[in-house]
Design a protein around this motif. Structure first.
Motif, PDB file in Angstrom:
ATOM      1  N   ARG A 127       0.838  -1.202   0.000  1.00 34.03           N
ATOM      2  CA  ARG A 127       0.000   0.000   0.000  1.00 34.03           C
ATOM      3  C   ARG A 127       0.869   1.247   0.000  1.00 34.03           C
ATOM      4  O   ARG A 127       1.886   1.313   0.694  1.00 34.03           O
ATOM      5  N   PHE A 128       0.427   2.239  -0.794  1.00 32.20           N
ATOM      6  CA  PHE A 128       1.093   3.537  -0.831  1.00 32.20           C
ATOM      7  C   PHE A 128       0.068   4.631  -0.580  1.00 32.20           C
ATOM      8  O   PHE A 128      -0.976   4.686  -1.230  1.00 32.20           O
ATOM      9  N   ASN A 129       0.355   5.497   0.391  1.00 35.25           N
ATOM     10  CA  ASN A 129      -0.527   6.618   0.719  1.00 35.25           C
ATOM     11  C   ASN A 129      -0.139   7.838  -0.107  1.00 35.25           C
ATOM     12  O   ASN A 129       0.937   8.415   0.080  1.00 35.25           O
ATOM     13  N   TYR A 130      -1.008   8.219  -1.036  1.00 29.26           N
ATOM     14  CA  TYR A 130      -0.741   9.398  -1.860  1.00 29.26           C
ATOM     15  C   TYR A 130      -0.827  10.680  -1.039  1.00 29.26           C
ATOM     16  O   TYR A 130      -0.035  11.596  -1.212  1.00 29.26           O
ATOM     17  N   LEU A 131      -1.830  10.728  -0.170  1.00 29.27           N
ATOM     18  CA  LEU A 131      -2.120  11.964   0.557  1.00 29.27           C
ATOM     19  C   LEU A 131      -2.453  11.625   2.017  1.00 29.27           C
ATOM     20  O   LEU A 131      -3.614  11.514   2.387  1.00 29.27           O
ATOM     21  N   PRO A 132      -1.431  11.433   2.862  1.00 32.54           N
ATOM     22  CA  PRO A 132      -1.707  11.109   4.265  1.00 32.54           C
ATOM     23  C   PRO A 132      -2.003  12.366   5.080  1.00 32.54           C
ATOM     24  O   PRO A 132      -1.236  13.325   5.061  1.00 32.54           O
ATOM     25  N   ARG A 133      -3.116  12.344   5.768  1.00 33.33           N
ATOM     26  CA  ARG A 133      -3.500  13.442   6.653  1.00 33.33           C
ATOM     27  C   ARG A 133      -4.034  12.864   7.956  1.00 33.33           C
ATOM     28  O   ARG A 133      -4.260  11.659   8.069  1.00 33.33           O
ATOM     29  N   GLU A 134      -4.238  13.711   8.936  1.00 38.26           N
ATOM     30  CA  GLU A 134      -4.627  13.243  10.262  1.00 38.26           C
ATOM     31  C   GLU A 134      -5.973  12.533  10.257  1.00 38.26           C
ATOM     32  O   GLU A 134      -6.146  11.482  10.877  1.00 38.26           O
ATOM     33  N   LYS A 135      -6.974  13.082   9.547  1.00 36.64           N
ATOM     34  CA  LYS A 135      -8.311  12.496   9.532  1.00 36.64           C
ATOM     35  C   LYS A 135      -8.743  12.027   8.150  1.00 36.64           C
ATOM     36  O   LYS A 135      -9.890  11.664   7.950  1.00 36.64           O
ATOM     37  N   PHE A 136      -7.804  12.015   7.210  1.00 40.00           N
ATOM     38  CA  PHE A 136      -8.152  11.662   5.830  1.00 40.00           C
ATOM     39  C   PHE A 136      -6.919  11.099   5.144  1.00 40.00           C
ATOM     40  O   PHE A 136      -5.809  11.582   5.358  1.00 40.00           O
ATOM     41  N   CYS A 137      -7.104  10.074   4.331  1.00 36.88           N
ATOM     42  CA  CYS A 137      -5.972   9.506   3.595  1.00 36.88           C
ATOM     43  C   CYS A 137      -6.450   9.011   2.234  1.00 36.88           C
ATOM     44  O   CYS A 137      -7.460   8.318   2.133  1.00 36.88           O
ATOM     45  N   LEU A 138      -5.713   9.376   1.207  1.00 41.28           N
ATOM     46  CA  LEU A 138      -5.945   8.884  -0.143  1.00 41.28           C
ATOM     47  C   LEU A 138      -4.819   7.907  -0.463  1.00 41.28           C
ATOM     48  O   LEU A 138      -3.638   8.237  -0.295  1.00 41.28           O
ATOM     49  N   TYR A 139      -5.166   6.673  -0.899  1.00 38.83           N
ATOM     50  CA  TYR A 139      -4.151   5.628  -1.042  1.00 38.83           C
ATOM     51  C   TYR A 139      -4.474   4.699  -2.208  1.00 38.83           C
ATOM     52  O   TYR A 139      -5.547   4.743  -2.795  1.00 38.83           O
ATOM     53  N   GLY A 140      -3.522   3.825  -2.510  1.00 39.56           N
ATOM     54  CA  GLY A 140      -3.714   2.771  -3.496  1.00 39.56           C
ATOM     55  C   GLY A 140      -3.042   1.503  -3.010  1.00 39.56           C
ATOM     56  O   GLY A 140      -2.058   1.561  -2.267  1.00 39.56           O
ATOM     57  N   THR A 141      -3.558   0.331  -3.431  1.00 39.78           N
ATOM     58  CA  THR A 141      -2.979  -0.944  -3.016  1.00 39.78           C
ATOM     59  C   THR A 141      -2.826  -1.870  -4.218  1.00 39.78           C
ATOM     60  O   THR A 141      -3.570  -1.771  -5.200  1.00 39.78           O
ATOM     61  N   ALA A 142      -1.863  -2.777  -4.110  1.00 42.40           N
ATOM     62  CA  ALA A 142      -1.661  -3.830  -5.100  1.00 42.40           C
ATOM     63  C   ALA A 142      -1.351  -5.116  -4.340  1.00 42.40           C
ATOM     64  O   ALA A 142      -0.558  -5.097  -3.396  1.00 42.40           O
ATOM     65  N   ALA A 143      -1.981  -6.219  -4.745  1.00 36.36           N
ATOM     66  CA  ALA A 143      -1.817  -7.470  -4.019  1.00 36.36           C
ATOM     67  C   ALA A 143      -1.778  -8.645  -4.992  1.00 36.36           C
ATOM     68  O   ALA A 143      -2.507  -8.666  -5.976  1.00 36.36           O
ATOM     69  N   VAL A 144      -0.926  -9.617  -4.689  1.00 36.16           N
ATOM     70  CA  VAL A 144      -0.805 -10.852  -5.473  1.00 36.16           C
ATOM     71  C   VAL A 144      -0.724 -12.016  -4.502  1.00 36.16           C
ATOM     72  O   VAL A 144      -0.007 -11.941  -3.497  1.00 36.16           O
ATOM     73  N   GLY A 145      -1.472 -13.084  -4.786  1.00 33.92           N
ATOM     74  CA  GLY A 145      -1.466 -14.217  -3.874  1.00 33.92           C
ATOM     75  C   GLY A 145      -2.150 -15.429  -4.464  1.00 33.92           C
ATOM     76  O   GLY A 145      -2.024 -15.707  -5.654  1.00 33.92           O
ATOM     77  N   VAL A 146      -2.922 -16.127  -3.620  1.00 33.29           N
ATOM     78  CA  VAL A 146      -3.538 -17.393  -4.015  1.00 33.29           C
ATOM     79  C   VAL A 146      -5.026 -17.370  -3.705  1.00 33.29           C
ATOM     80  O   VAL A 146      -5.457 -16.719  -2.749  1.00 33.29           O
ATOM     81  N   MET A 147      -5.811 -18.062  -4.534  1.00 38.91           N
ATOM     82  CA  MET A 147      -7.244 -18.228  -4.321  1.00 38.91           C
ATOM     83  C   MET A 147      -7.532 -19.723  -4.183  1.00 38.91           C
ATOM     84  O   MET A 147      -7.177 -20.516  -5.057  1.00 38.91           O
ATOM     85  N   LEU A 148      -8.152 -20.111  -3.063  1.00 41.05           N
ATOM     86  CA  LEU A 148      -8.566 -21.490  -2.837  1.00 41.05           C
ATOM     87  C   LEU A 148     -10.023 -21.618  -3.239  1.00 41.05           C
ATOM     88  O   LEU A 148     -10.865 -20.833  -2.789  1.00 41.05           O
ATOM     89  N   LEU A 149     -10.338 -22.598  -4.097  1.00 38.52           N
ATOM     90  CA  LEU A 149     -11.683 -22.759  -4.634  1.00 38.52           C
ATOM     91  C   LEU A 149     -12.260 -24.101  -4.194  1.00 38.52           C
ATOM     92  O   LEU A 149     -11.551 -25.102  -4.148  1.00 38.52           O
ATOM     93  N   GLY A 150     -13.559 -24.090  -3.896  1.00 38.71           N
ATOM     94  CA  GLY A 150     -14.197 -25.336  -3.496  1.00 38.71           C
ATOM     95  C   GLY A 150     -15.708 -25.220  -3.483  1.00 38.71           C
ATOM     96  O   GLY A 150     -16.284 -24.213  -3.898  1.00 38.71           O
ATOM     97  N   GLY A 151     -16.344 -26.266  -2.985  1.00 39.42           N
ATOM     98  CA  GLY A 151     -17.793 -26.325  -2.849  1.00 39.42           C
ATOM     99  C   GLY A 151     -18.167 -27.370  -1.833  1.00 39.42           C
ATOM    100  O   GLY A 151     -17.384 -28.293  -1.555  1.00 39.42           O
ATOM    101  N   ASP A 152     -19.348 -27.246  -1.244  1.00 38.58           N
ATOM    102  CA  ASP A 152     -19.815 -28.173  -0.211  1.00 38.58           C
ATOM    103  C   ASP A 152     -18.776 -28.345   0.892  1.00 38.58           C
ATOM    104  O   ASP A 152     -18.493 -29.453   1.358  1.00 38.58           O
ATOM    105  N   ASN A 153     -18.188 -27.174   1.307  1.00 33.71           N
ATOM    106  CA  ASN A 153     -17.229 -27.126   2.420  1.00 33.71           C
ATOM    107  C   ASN A 153     -15.942 -27.913   2.170  1.00 33.71           C
ATOM    108  O   ASN A 153     -15.245 -28.294   3.111  1.00 33.71           O
TER     109      ASN A 153
END
Length: 198
Positions: A127-153
């Motif tokens: 995550r990178f905060n473009y505009l960090p302020r005390e009561k307000f923050c504008l930011y962006g995030t990027a994430a890469v990982g894994v997705m577990l898929l299934g059905g019926d538990n």
């Protein structure tokens, strides 16, 4: 006399500017860790999968039967570590599940039912905060990982996963709300929720 008047006017103009420069700039409180929870209404993989699933399940329906799906929003929990006011790293764990039922048209009697899809997402997040302020923050995030898929538990497979949220807004201090616009395999559109910093 004119020079003296001009000098006085300059001093009167400069005095407030000097005070303004000494005033503290509004910056976010220096928290080290944070946690937040959010929901998104439009999960990508289930929505695309539903188009195919509904089509093939509909082929097996009798003339007096119909198919119902029970959807829940994409839910996520996050933990974050703040290196400074601009940069943080975290882990985002998301969850989604939904059920289906085949019912009789007239009586709504359940002919058969089961779990349509279960997803668990684990994403390390930058995550990178473009505009960090005390009561307000504008930011962006990027994430890469894994997705577990299934059905019926039952988890049946794992796949590559990513999520890019270029625009996010936080409002509040220690306890805060957030909303972000994103696209990826977890969700497409807007996610919102609550968070806390420690």
């Amino acid at each position: 006399m004119k020079k003296l008047s001009f000098l006085l006017v300059l001093l009167l103009i400069a005095a407030p500017l000097c005070d303004a420069q000494k005033a503290p700039i509004s910056e976010p409180i220096d928290y080290k860790v944070g946690a937040r929870a959010g929901v998104a209404i439009f999960p990508v993989i289930p929505t695309v999968g539903l188009m195919f699933s509904a089509f093939f399940r509909a082929l097996d329906l009798e003339d007096d039967e119909h198919l119902d799906y029970d959807f829940r929003p994409w839910t996520s929990l996050e933990a974050q570590y703040f290196f400074n006011k601009r940069i943080s790293l975290g882990i985002d764990v998301g969850f989604y599940t939904s059920d289906y039922a085949i019912r009789k048209d007239e009586t709504e009697e359940i002919v058969s039912e089961g779990q349509y899809m279960t997803l668990i997402s684990v994403l390390p997040e930058f995550r990178f905060n473009y505009l960090p302020r005390e009561k307000f923050c504008l930011y962006g995030t990027a994430a890469v990982g894994v997705m577990l898929l299934g059905g019926d538990n039952i988890i049946e497979s794992a796949a590559f996963n990513f999520q890019l949220n270029p625009i996010g807004i936080e409002f509040g201090k220690r306890l805060y709300g957030f909303a972000e616009l994103g696209a990826g395999l977890c969700f497409l559109g807007v996610r919102g929720g609550l968070g806390i910093r420690f």
